[in-house]
Design a protein around this motif. Structure first.
Motif, PDB file in Angstrom:
ATOM      1  N   GLN A 126      61.106  17.719  45.625  1.00 46.52           N
ATOM      2  CA  GLN A 126      60.117  17.251  46.607  1.00 46.52           C
ATOM      3  C   GLN A 126      58.844  16.703  45.971  1.00 46.52           C
ATOM      4  N   ASP A 127      58.624  17.064  44.699  1.00 46.53           N
ATOM      5  CA  ASP A 127      57.453  16.547  43.992  1.00 46.53           C
ATOM      6  C   ASP A 127      57.698  15.130  43.467  1.00 46.53           C
ATOM      7  N   LYS A 128      58.961  14.685  43.484  1.00 46.46           N
ATOM      8  CA  LYS A 128      59.297  13.367  42.931  1.00 46.46           C
ATOM      9  C   LYS A 128      59.660  12.426  44.066  1.00 46.46           C
ATOM     10  N   LYS A 129      59.001  11.291  44.105  1.00 38.83           N
ATOM     11  CA  LYS A 129      59.260  10.334  45.190  1.00 38.83           C
ATOM     12  C   LYS A 129      59.948   9.092  44.635  1.00 38.83           C
ATOM     13  N   ILE A 130      61.064   8.738  45.247  1.00 37.82           N
ATOM     14  CA  ILE A 130      61.746   7.502  44.841  1.00 37.82           C
ATOM     15  C   ILE A 130      61.005   6.333  45.485  1.00 37.82           C
ATOM     16  N   GLU A 131      60.369   5.516  44.645  1.00 39.63           N
ATOM     17  CA  GLU A 131      59.534   4.425  45.146  1.00 39.63           C
ATOM     18  C   GLU A 131      60.200   3.064  45.025  1.00 39.63           C
ATOM     19  N   VAL A 132      61.256   3.005  44.223  1.00 44.58           N
ATOM     20  CA  VAL A 132      61.973   1.734  44.025  1.00 44.58           C
ATOM     21  C   VAL A 132      63.453   1.988  44.311  1.00 44.58           C
ATOM     22  N   LEU A 133      64.000   1.203  45.213  1.00 46.33           N
ATOM     23  CA  LEU A 133      65.434   1.303  45.543  1.00 46.33           C
ATOM     24  C   LEU A 133      66.091  -0.041  45.272  1.00 46.33           C
ATOM     25  N   VAL A 134      67.118  -0.026  44.444  1.00 43.68           N
ATOM     26  CA  VAL A 134      67.899  -1.241  44.206  1.00 43.68           C
ATOM     27  C   VAL A 134      69.297  -1.014  44.781  1.00 43.68           C
ATOM     28  N   ASN A 135      69.551  -1.660  45.913  1.00 41.95           N
ATOM     29  CA  ASN A 135      70.865  -1.580  46.548  1.00 41.95           C
ATOM     30  C   ASN A 135      71.770  -2.602  45.869  1.00 41.95           C
ATOM     31  N   ASN A 136      72.502  -2.129  44.865  1.00 39.57           N
ATOM     32  CA  ASN A 136      73.296  -3.038  44.031  1.00 39.57           C
ATOM     33  C   ASN A 136      74.804  -2.819  44.149  1.00 39.57           C
ATOM     34  N   ALA A 137      75.241  -1.579  44.362  1.00 45.08           N
ATOM     35  CA  ALA A 137      76.690  -1.291  44.330  1.00 45.08           C
ATOM     36  C   ALA A 137      77.428  -2.217  45.288  1.00 45.08           C
ATOM     37  N   GLY A 138      78.535  -2.745  44.830  1.00 47.66           N
ATOM     38  CA  GLY A 138      79.286  -3.647  45.701  1.00 47.66           C
ATOM     39  C   GLY A 138      80.693  -3.874  45.190  1.00 47.66           C
ATOM     40  N   ILE A 139      81.545  -4.302  46.104  1.00 49.58           N
ATOM     41  CA  ILE A 139      82.930  -4.652  45.739  1.00 49.58           C
ATOM     42  C   ILE A 139      83.293  -5.959  46.441  1.00 49.58           C
ATOM     43  N   ASN A 140      84.334  -6.598  45.949  1.00 47.12           N
ATOM     44  CA  ASN A 140      84.932  -7.688  46.720  1.00 47.12           C
ATOM     45  C   ASN A 140      86.415  -7.408  46.886  1.00 47.12           C
ATOM     46  N   SER A 141      86.978  -8.009  47.905  1.00 47.66           N
ATOM     47  CA  SER A 141      88.410  -7.852  48.176  1.00 47.66           C
ATOM     48  C   SER A 141      88.815  -9.140  48.888  1.00 47.66           C
ATOM     49  N   ASP A 142      89.014 -10.182  48.056  1.00 49.47           N
ATOM     50  CA  ASP A 142      89.121 -11.539  48.607  1.00 49.47           C
ATOM     51  C   ASP A 142      90.494 -11.805  49.230  1.00 49.47           C
ATOM     52  N   ASN A 143      90.456 -12.524  50.311  1.00 53.49           N
ATOM     53  CA  ASN A 143      91.681 -12.987  50.951  1.00 53.49           C
ATOM     54  C   ASN A 143      91.295 -14.006  52.029  1.00 53.49           C
ATOM     55  N   LEU A 144      92.165 -14.947  52.291  1.00 52.24           N
ATOM     56  CA  LEU A 144      91.907 -15.846  53.410  1.00 52.24           C
ATOM     57  C   LEU A 144      91.905 -15.016  54.693  1.00 52.24           C
ATOM     58  N   LEU A 145      91.059 -15.386  55.620  1.00 51.27           N
ATOM     59  CA  LEU A 145      90.905 -14.566  56.825  1.00 51.27           C
ATOM     60  C   LEU A 145      92.234 -14.373  57.555  1.00 51.27           C
ATOM     61  N   VAL A 146      93.059 -15.396  57.538  1.00 55.92           N
ATOM     62  CA  VAL A 146      94.327 -15.309  58.261  1.00 55.92           C
ATOM     63  C   VAL A 146      95.222 -14.198  57.698  1.00 55.92           C
ATOM     64  N   PHE A 147      95.052 -13.870  56.443  1.00 51.51           N
ATOM     65  CA  PHE A 147      95.847 -12.813  55.810  1.00 51.51           C
ATOM     66  C   PHE A 147      95.052 -11.512  55.628  1.00 51.51           C
ATOM     67  N   MET A 148      93.827 -11.484  56.092  1.00 49.09           N
ATOM     68  CA  MET A 148      92.965 -10.332  55.767  1.00 49.09           C
ATOM     69  C   MET A 148      93.358  -9.093  56.573  1.00 49.09           C
ATOM     70  N   SER A 149      93.531  -7.987  55.866  1.00 45.60           N
ATOM     71  CA  SER A 149      93.909  -6.733  56.537  1.00 45.60           C
ATOM     72  C   SER A 149      92.647  -6.003  57.008  1.00 45.60           C
ATOM     73  N   ASP A 150      92.830  -5.001  57.845  1.00 46.76           N
ATOM     74  CA  ASP A 150      91.688  -4.184  58.282  1.00 46.76           C
ATOM     75  C   ASP A 150      90.985  -3.515  57.088  1.00 46.76           C
ATOM     76  N   PRO A 151      91.730  -2.891  56.160  1.00 47.46           N
ATOM     77  CA  PRO A 151      91.033  -2.297  54.999  1.00 47.46           C
ATOM     78  C   PRO A 151      90.291  -3.340  54.158  1.00 47.46           C
ATOM     79  N   ASN A 152      90.892  -4.535  53.982  1.00 55.93           N
ATOM     80  CA  ASN A 152      90.221  -5.651  53.282  1.00 55.93           C
ATOM     81  C   ASN A 152      88.823  -5.862  53.861  1.00 55.93           C
ATOM     82  N   TRP A 153      88.774  -5.918  55.171  1.00 57.96           N
ATOM     83  CA  TRP A 153      87.514  -6.179  55.879  1.00 57.96           C
ATOM     84  C   TRP A 153      86.595  -4.959  55.820  1.00 57.96           C
ATOM     85  N   ASN A 154      87.146  -3.811  56.238  1.00 57.71           N
ATOM     86  CA  ASN A 154      86.291  -2.633  56.434  1.00 57.71           C
ATOM     87  C   ASN A 154      85.726  -2.081  55.122  1.00 57.71           C
TER      88      ASN A 154
END
Ligand code: NDP
Length: 242
Positions: free
Chosen positions: A78-106
């Motif tokens: 509680q004595d330490k305050k996070i003052e800088v947040l870098v939202n960096n984590a990410g993934i891709n799961s490429d596919n044409l929309l016509v073939f895109m599955s629910d997990p691909n999207w979600n």
């Protein structure tokens, strides 16, 4: 000493950002999902250059885990305050929309977009109370101009760009800035299967970028030097699109 949280700090852009923010004098909390070895390597590199930090693994797409692990860290520090947040984590799961599955999207939406909401909501309250904060979201060229095969990824990144602008308006009065950095093609695990030799012809600077070149911009946005910049999207893409 300022505390910074970098999500996805084990590899690629997040690793370079964590190392740079530590070189800037921040204590860096290195988040990752499963690659402990690479996360430890980030921490080791930080310590070798005289900096400090720690590992904090959690799945950025899992709100329960975020509450438990990140919320738990805040409760115990509680004595330490996070003052800088870098939202960096990410993934891709490429596919044409016509073939895109629910997990691909979600999976892509929850890891890249929902994570922004869950983590930022957890941390922003303290920034508002302290009247200082920096939120930096790593988005993408895809979220600016669209990319075939990436409807899921572009929707997530475009969503964060819109949220960046909205949140900047909500919290500016409290001296909290919210900006996005939009890389083009950067040499990391995410792009390792792409043919740089062929694709560089599309890029005015004629090469892929490095994680360190993205980290420099994040460092600037995390510092006092960027004090009058908020709601912006800064491209780091070798001139491919702006
Ligand atoms: P990498 O694939 O090299 O690294 C991804 C990082 O994110 C790893 O640290 C990984 O952790 C972490 N991660 C993935 N999923 C989760 C999760 N559910 N919870 C916690 N951490 C997770 O990616 P890049 O460095 O290339 O990409 C970083 C960011 O930059 C992403 O948001 C990406 O979309 C964006 N970007 C990248 C571009 C590029 O050309 N490389 C271009 C434009 C944007 P672990 O090691 O444990 O798996």
């Amino acid at each position: 000493m300022k505390y910074a949280l970098v999500t996805g700090g084990s590899r690629g852009i997040g690793k370079a950002v964590a190392i740079k923010l530590a070189a800037d004098g921040m204590y860096v909390i290195i988040n990752y999902k499963s690659n402990k070895e690479e996360a430890q390597d980030t921490l080791q590199k930080i310590e070798e250059q005289g900096g400090a930090g720690e590992l904090l693994p959690f799945d950025v797409s899992n709100p329960t885990e975020i509450k438990q692990v990140l919320g738990g860290w805040m409760e115990n520090n509680q004595d330490k305050k996070i003052e800088v947040l870098v939202n960096n984590a990410g993934i891709n799961s490429d596919n044409l929309l016509v073939f895109m599955s629910d997990p691909n999207w979600n999976d892509v939406i929850s890891t890249n977009l929902n994570s922004f909401f869950y983590i930022t909501r957890e941390l922003i309250k303290n920034m508002l109370i302290n009247r200082w904060g920096r939120i930096i979201n790593i988005v993408s060229l895809s979220g600016q101009k669209g990319q075939p095969g990436q409807c899921n990824y572009a929707a997530a990144k475009g969503g964060i760009i819109a949220a960046t602008k909205s949140l900047a308006m909500e919290v500016g009065k409290k001296n909290v800035t919210v900006n996005a950095v939009a890389p083009g093609f950067i040499r990391t695990d995410m792009t390792k299967d792409m043919n740089e030799k062929e694709m560089k012809a599309l890029i005015p600077l004629n090469r892929f970028g490095t994680p360190e070149e993205v980290a420099e911009v994040v460092s600037f946005l995390a510092s006092e030097k960027s004090s009058y910049i908020t709601g912006e999207v800064i491209s780091v893409n070798g001139g491919i699109y702006s």
